[in-house]
Design a protein around this motif. Sequence first.
Motif, PDB file in Angstrom:
ATOM      1  N   LYS A   1     123.154  50.338   2.627  1.00  0.00           N
ATOM      2  CA  LYS A   1     121.994  51.098   2.174  1.00  0.00           C
ATOM      3  C   LYS A   1     121.056  51.405   3.335  1.00  0.00           C
ATOM      4  N   LEU A   2     120.441  52.583   3.299  1.00  0.00           N
ATOM      5  CA  LEU A   2     119.398  52.964   4.247  1.00  0.00           C
ATOM      6  C   LEU A   2     118.212  53.476   3.455  1.00  0.00           C
ATOM      7  N   VAL A   3     117.031  52.903   3.711  1.00  0.00           N
ATOM      8  CA  VAL A   3     115.804  53.322   3.042  1.00  0.00           C
ATOM      9  C   VAL A   3     114.784  53.691   4.120  1.00  0.00           C
ATOM     10  N   PHE A   4     114.303  54.943   4.087  1.00  0.00           N
ATOM     11  CA  PHE A   4     113.283  55.384   5.032  1.00  0.00           C
ATOM     12  C   PHE A   4     111.978  54.652   4.740  1.00  0.00           C
ATOM     13  N   LYS A   5     111.316  54.157   5.789  1.00  0.00           N
ATOM     14  CA  LYS A   5     110.040  53.462   5.640  1.00  0.00           C
ATOM     15  C   LYS A   5     108.883  54.277   6.221  1.00  0.00           C
ATOM     16  N   THR A   6     109.039  54.757   7.449  1.00  0.00           N
ATOM     17  CA  THR A   6     108.003  55.600   8.052  1.00  0.00           C
ATOM     18  C   THR A   6     108.657  56.828   8.663  1.00  0.00           C
ATOM     19  N   ILE A   7     107.925  57.938   8.611  1.00  0.00           N
ATOM     20  CA  ILE A   7     108.433  59.200   9.136  1.00  0.00           C
ATOM     21  C   ILE A   7     107.314  59.867   9.925  1.00  0.00           C
ATOM     22  N   LYS A   8     107.645  60.280  11.142  1.00  0.00           N
ATOM     23  CA  LYS A   8     106.668  60.951  12.003  1.00  0.00           C
ATOM     24  C   LYS A   8     107.255  62.284  12.438  1.00  0.00           C
ATOM     25  N   ALA A   9     106.522  63.369  12.185  1.00  0.00           N
ATOM     26  CA  ALA A   9     106.972  64.693  12.610  1.00  0.00           C
ATOM     27  C   ALA A   9     106.909  64.788  14.130  1.00  0.00           C
ATOM     28  N   ASN A  10     107.977  65.327  14.724  1.00  0.00           N
ATOM     29  CA  ASN A  10     108.033  65.505  16.176  1.00  0.00           C
ATOM     30  C   ASN A  10     107.819  66.963  16.577  1.00  0.00           C
ATOM     31  N   GLY A  11     107.621  67.806  15.633  1.00  0.00           N
ATOM     32  CA  GLY A  11     107.564  69.235  15.876  1.00  0.00           C
ATOM     33  C   GLY A  11     108.396  69.919  14.815  1.00  0.00           C
ATOM     34  N   LYS A  12     108.712  71.154  15.037  1.00  0.00           N
ATOM     35  CA  LYS A  12     109.434  71.925  14.024  1.00  0.00           C
ATOM     36  C   LYS A  12     110.801  71.315  13.721  1.00  0.00           C
ATOM     37  N   ASN A  13     111.000  70.935  12.470  1.00  0.00           N
ATOM     38  CA  ASN A  13     112.279  70.463  11.928  1.00  0.00           C
ATOM     39  C   ASN A  13     112.738  69.098  12.430  1.00  0.00           C
ATOM     40  N   SER A  14     111.987  68.412  13.272  1.00  0.00           N
ATOM     41  CA  SER A  14     112.427  67.144  13.848  1.00  0.00           C
ATOM     42  C   SER A  14     111.474  66.021  13.446  1.00  0.00           C
ATOM     43  N   TYR A  15     112.074  64.882  13.067  1.00  0.00           N
ATOM     44  CA  TYR A  15     111.300  63.735  12.620  1.00  0.00           C
ATOM     45  C   TYR A  15     111.865  62.454  13.225  1.00  0.00           C
ATOM     46  N   THR A  16     110.973  61.528  13.546  1.00  0.00           N
ATOM     47  CA  THR A  16     111.389  60.184  13.916  1.00  0.00           C
ATOM     48  C   THR A  16     111.245  59.318  12.677  1.00  0.00           C
ATOM     49  N   VAL A  17     112.353  58.704  12.274  1.00  0.00           N
ATOM     50  CA  VAL A  17     112.384  57.888  11.058  1.00  0.00           C
ATOM     51  C   VAL A  17     112.619  56.436  11.440  1.00  0.00           C
ATOM     52  N   THR A  18     111.855  55.559  10.849  1.00  0.00           N
ATOM     53  CA  THR A  18     112.139  54.129  10.909  1.00  0.00           C
ATOM     54  C   THR A  18     112.473  53.712   9.483  1.00  0.00           C
ATOM     55  N   GLY A  19     113.602  53.058   9.354  1.00  0.00           N
ATOM     56  CA  GLY A  19     114.036  52.658   8.025  1.00  0.00           C
ATOM     57  C   GLY A  19     114.651  51.282   8.037  1.00  0.00           C
ATOM     58  N   ASP A  20     114.968  50.811   6.858  1.00  0.00           N
ATOM     59  CA  ASP A  20     115.664  49.539   6.695  1.00  0.00           C
ATOM     60  C   ASP A  20     117.125  49.826   6.401  1.00  0.00           C
ATOM     61  N   LEU A  21     118.009  49.341   7.277  1.00  0.00           N
ATOM     62  CA  LEU A  21     119.445  49.491   7.109  1.00  0.00           C
ATOM     63  C   LEU A  21     120.016  48.158   6.655  1.00  0.00           C
ATOM     64  N   THR A  22     120.759  48.191   5.548  1.00  0.00           N
ATOM     65  CA  THR A  22     121.373  46.983   5.004  1.00  0.00           C
ATOM     66  C   THR A  22     122.886  47.117   5.054  1.00  0.00           C
ATOM     67  N   ILE A  23     123.533  46.209   5.777  1.00  0.00           N
ATOM     68  CA  ILE A  23     124.986  46.109   5.849  1.00  0.00           C
ATOM     69  C   ILE A  23     125.330  44.642   5.598  1.00  0.00           C
ATOM     70  N   LYS A  24     126.291  44.379   4.730  1.00  0.00           N
ATOM     71  CA  LYS A  24     126.694  43.008   4.391  1.00  0.00           C
ATOM     72  C   LYS A  24     125.499  42.182   3.902  1.00  0.00           C
ATOM     73  N   SER A  25     124.621  42.818   3.138  1.00  0.00           N
ATOM     74  CA  SER A  25     123.417  42.193   2.569  1.00  0.00           C
ATOM     75  C   SER A  25     122.436  41.696   3.628  1.00  0.00           C
ATOM     76  N   ILE A  26     122.558  42.177   4.853  1.00  0.00           N
ATOM     77  CA  ILE A  26     121.628  41.841   5.938  1.00  0.00           C
ATOM     78  C   ILE A  26     120.853  43.110   6.268  1.00  0.00           C
ATOM     79  N   THR A  27     119.521  43.010   6.251  1.00  0.00           N
ATOM     80  CA  THR A  27     118.663  44.175   6.482  1.00  0.00           C
ATOM     81  C   THR A  27     117.957  44.058   7.816  1.00  0.00           C
ATOM     82  N   ASN A  28     117.997  45.147   8.585  1.00  0.00           N
ATOM     83  CA  ASN A  28     117.302  45.241   9.865  1.00  0.00           C
ATOM     84  C   ASN A  28     116.671  46.618   9.980  1.00  0.00           C
ATOM     85  N   PRO A  29     115.566  46.720  10.737  1.00  0.00           N
ATOM     86  CA  PRO A  29     114.966  48.034  10.953  1.00  0.00           C
ATOM     87  C   PRO A  29     115.812  48.852  11.935  1.00  0.00           C
ATOM     88  N   ILE A  30     115.787  50.162  11.747  1.00  0.00           N
ATOM     89  CA  ILE A  30     116.476  51.082  12.644  1.00  0.00           C
ATOM     90  C   ILE A  30     115.602  52.323  12.810  1.00  0.00           C
TER      91      ILE A  30
END
Length: 189
Positions: free
Chosen positions: A108-137
């Motif tokens: 699973k990937l859930v977006f947590k914060t989103i910052k616009a970088n300009g037209k059509n581009s965003y920096t996303v920080t989210g929580d990625l869960t693999i094997k029931s272990i969650t880390n930010p990405i």
Amino acid sequence: MKNLKTIAIALLVTISSVTVNAQSKNVDVAKSTINWVGKKVTGKHEGTINLKEGLLVFKKNKLTGGNFIVDMTSLSTTDLKPGEGKEKLEGHLKSDDFFGTDKFATSKLVFKTIKANGKNSYTVTGDLTIKSITNPITFIITVKGNSATTNLKIDRTKYDVKYGSGSFFDNLGDKAISDNFDLNVALQF
């Protein structure tokens, strides 16, 4: 008491306007692709994995959220043909040495914060869960029309996928596998 009522009404109006202005767009999982690349000392392997479901959230045509579920059981390799080791590699990747898809059928990937970088581009920080272990990405996503693309580099060892990792095992020589794997994602919605 009157001030508390006024604050409560203002909060309700704010929450309502945020909800009304937000638009969720379901990802077309049949038209979207996730390609993976895993590298080792002696070369690399590549393949695909399917989205099970996903959506992106927009407010005033700006990306404001998203979440995705990946079907880990769909993990396949595209650089090998049947009879050339394809089945063996896919079985190994799905085993407990790697992603343990019998126990962990989805990621699973859930977006947590989103910052616009300009037209059509965003920096996303989210929580990625693999094997029931969650880390930010953190990654950059580009959205144009009804499509979005991104490239992610994931450190598999953060998700207890340590098989063949030179960070955990000595004397692997040319059997060492990179800790990182790449995902190239193209979404249609």
